[in-house]
Design an enzyme around this catalytic site. Structure first.
Site, PDB file in Angstrom:
ATOM      1  N   PRO A   1      33.927  -0.708  20.002  1.00  0.00           N
ATOM      2  CG  PRO A   1      34.381  -0.226  17.757  1.00  0.00           C
ATOM      3  CD  PRO A   1      33.336  -0.768  18.656  1.00  0.00           C
TER       4      PRO A   1
ATOM      5  CG  ASP B   1      26.581  -7.663  31.300  1.00  0.00           C
ATOM      6  OD1 ASP B   1      26.267  -7.145  30.210  1.00  0.00           O
ATOM      7  OD2 ASP B   1      25.903  -8.547  31.844  1.00  0.00           O
TER       8      ASP B   1
HETATM    9  P1  IMP Z   1      26.332  -3.455  27.590  1.00  0.00           P
HETATM   10  O1  IMP Z   1      26.430  -4.419  28.714  1.00  0.00           O
HETATM   11  O2  IMP Z   1      27.359  -2.366  27.651  1.00  0.00           O
HETATM   12  O3  IMP Z   1      26.256  -4.142  26.254  1.00  0.00           O
HETATM   13  O4  IMP Z   1      24.940  -2.682  27.745  1.00  0.00           O
HETATM   14  C1  IMP Z   1      23.688  -3.357  27.809  1.00  0.00           C
HETATM   15  C2  IMP Z   1      22.590  -2.452  27.281  1.00  0.00           C
HETATM   16  O5  IMP Z   1      22.473  -1.294  28.113  1.00  0.00           O
HETATM   17  C3  IMP Z   1      22.819  -1.937  25.858  1.00  0.00           C
HETATM   18  O6  IMP Z   1      21.573  -1.909  25.175  1.00  0.00           O
HETATM   19  C4  IMP Z   1      23.321  -0.521  26.045  1.00  0.00           C
HETATM   20  O7  IMP Z   1      22.895   0.320  24.983  1.00  0.00           O
HETATM   21  C5  IMP Z   1      22.643  -0.107  27.355  1.00  0.00           C
HETATM   22  N1  IMP Z   1      23.547   0.794  28.097  1.00  0.00           N
HETATM   23  C6  IMP Z   1      24.764   0.463  28.616  1.00  0.00           C
HETATM   24  N2  IMP Z   1      25.329   1.540  29.195  1.00  0.00           N
HETATM   25  C7  IMP Z   1      24.437   2.557  29.013  1.00  0.00           C
HETATM   26  C8  IMP Z   1      24.492   3.939  29.363  1.00  0.00           C
HETATM   27  O8  IMP Z   1      25.437   4.463  29.957  1.00  0.00           O
HETATM   28  N3  IMP Z   1      23.408   4.673  29.018  1.00  0.00           N
HETATM   29  C9  IMP Z   1      22.333   4.152  28.351  1.00  0.00           C
HETATM   30  N4  IMP Z   1      22.254   2.883  27.995  1.00  0.00           N
HETATM   31  C10 IMP Z   1      23.309   2.080  28.314  1.00  0.00           C
END
Ligand code: IMP
Length: 181
Positions: free
Chosen positions: A10, A65
């Site tokens: 969210p 993603d």
């Molecule tokens: P998602 O695609 O947003 O689900 O992110 C994939 C993975 O990368 C997850 O484990 C997030 O915690 C990590 N992640 C995504 N964006 C960031 C960021 O801006 N900083 C640190 N980790 C991130």
């Protein structure tokens, strides 16, 4: 105009709302599980996910993603960043990087937007380095071990400072430019 933000997080909805206020577009949190295909390409994950969502009859939405791509690990964890964060975590990544001189890495954030029957897919990048140890308490995920300038980590920055240079901030700016065209 309303866009559905398809995510289990969210926090992302509020982030998008802030960025889209200037276009008068309202964001709505929408939960819809979709498959993340096994590929090393973020844009392919997003495009295939969008195909599936459209095939379910859902239109006017945003998906995204994100991955952390570490040079010395040949791009790992990349598209497996969520899985790596849940399993080996930041300590596991630091262990893999022990004694490694080349600390270069980049975050990539791919956003797919379906709007008025049109598909826009953009990728924002932020280059930096993997630190030797975790630093800072703000942020989430890999923030404590990623530094865009070799000085402060993302976890030591305010949200606004991070957004100004981050992969997600850059991707959102590219998307807004494309929507204004
Ligand atoms: P998602 O695609 O947003 O689900 O992110 C994939 C993975 O990368 C997850 O484990 C997030 O915690 C990590 N992640 C995504 N964006 C960031 C960021 O801006 N900083 C640190 N980790 C991130």
């Amino acid at each position: 105009m309303k866009l559905k933000v398809i995510t289990s997080n969210p926090g992302k909805v509020a982030e998008y709302q802030k960025a889209f206020d200037e276009l008068g577009i309202e964001m709505e949190h929408y939960r819809l599980p979709y498959d993340e295909v096994q590929t090393s390409d973020l844009e392919e994950v997003v495009n295939k996910g969008m195909d599936e969502i459209v095939s379910k009859g859902v239109r006017d939405f945003i998906v995204d993603d994100t991955g952390l791509f570490i040079d010395a690990l040949k791009g790992f964890p990349g598209v497996w960043s969520a899985y790596a964060q849940k399993t080996i975590g930041n300590q596991g990544i630091l262990k893999l990087m022990e004694g490694v001189e080349d600390r270069g890495a980049e975050f990539r954030c791919c956003i797919g937007c379906d709007i008025d029957g049109r598909r826009i897919v953009v990728t924002g990048v932020c280059r930096g380095v993997i630190t030797d140890a975790p630093k800072g308490t703000d942020g989430f995920g890999y923030d404590p071990i990623f530094s865009p300038d070799g000085k402060l980590t993302f976890a030591e920055m305010s949200v606004d400072d991070k957004n100004r240079i981050s992969h997600r901030g850059n991707a959102v700016r590219l998307l807004i430019d494309a929507l204004k065209e």
